[in-house]
Motif scaffolding. Structure first.
Motif, short mmCIF file in Angstrom:
data_model
loop_
_atom_site.label_atom_id
_atom_site.label_comp_id
_atom_site.label_asym_id
_atom_site.label_seq_id
_atom_site.Cartn_x
_atom_site.Cartn_y
_atom_site.Cartn_z
N GLU A 138 31.14 40.37 49.89
CA GLU A 138 32.02 40.26 51.06
C GLU A 138 32.59 38.85 51.19
N ASP A 139 31.77 37.84 50.92
CA ASP A 139 32.28 36.45 50.95
C ASP A 139 33.44 36.29 49.97
N VAL A 140 33.21 36.76 48.76
CA VAL A 140 34.24 36.61 47.73
C VAL A 140 35.50 37.38 48.12
N LEU A 182 39.57 41.55 41.48
CA LEU A 182 38.34 41.41 42.26
C LEU A 182 37.37 42.55 41.98
N GLU A 183 37.88 43.77 41.97
CA GLU A 183 37.01 44.92 41.71
C GLU A 183 36.43 44.87 40.30
N GLN A 184 37.19 44.40 39.33
CA GLN A 184 36.68 44.26 37.97
C GLN A 184 35.55 43.24 37.92
N ALA A 185 35.72 42.14 38.60
CA ALA A 185 34.66 41.11 38.64
C ALA A 185 33.40 41.66 39.30
N ILE A 186 33.57 42.43 40.36
CA ILE A 186 32.41 43.02 41.05
C ILE A 186 31.70 44.01 40.14
N ARG A 187 32.47 44.85 39.44
CA ARG A 187 31.87 45.81 38.51
C ARG A 187 31.08 45.09 37.42
N GLU A 188 31.67 44.05 36.85
CA GLU A 188 30.99 43.30 35.79
C GLU A 188 29.73 42.63 36.31
N ALA A 203 36.36 35.86 35.44
CA ALA A 203 35.22 34.99 35.07
C ALA A 203 34.85 34.07 36.22
N GLN A 204 35.84 33.50 36.89
CA GLN A 204 35.56 32.61 38.02
C GLN A 204 34.93 33.37 39.19
N LEU A 205 35.41 34.56 39.44
CA LEU A 205 34.83 35.37 40.52
C LEU A 205 33.39 35.74 40.20
#
Length: 68
Positions: A21-23, A34-40, A8-10
């Motif tokens: 890329e920053d994240v 991280l990959e889950q946050a990007i997918r969402e 959620a924070q990501l």
């Protein structure tokens, strides 16, 4: 902190305008989280674009209907 909270924070960072890329470079979290946050985030953006497209089509149809 749980994986759900991290995700959620990501996503909040991505929604605020940070690039993927920053994240990736700034936030030390497990790769899976991280990959889950990007997918969402990408799914959310795709859904917003689709909603805007549908809204534009509906607005156009309404304008056509009001001209008769």
């Amino acid at each position: 902190m749980s994986a759900t909270q991290l995700t959620a924070q990501l996503r909040q960072l991505l929604n605020r305008g940070y690039s993927i890329e920053d994240v990736r470079n700034l936030v030390p979290v497990p790769h899976e989280v991280l990959e889950q946050a990007i997918r969402e985030h990408r799914l959310q953006e795709r859904s917003r674009r689709h909603d805007r497209l549908l809204q534009g089509q509906a607005d156009f149809a309404m304008r056509l209907g009001s001209q008769r």
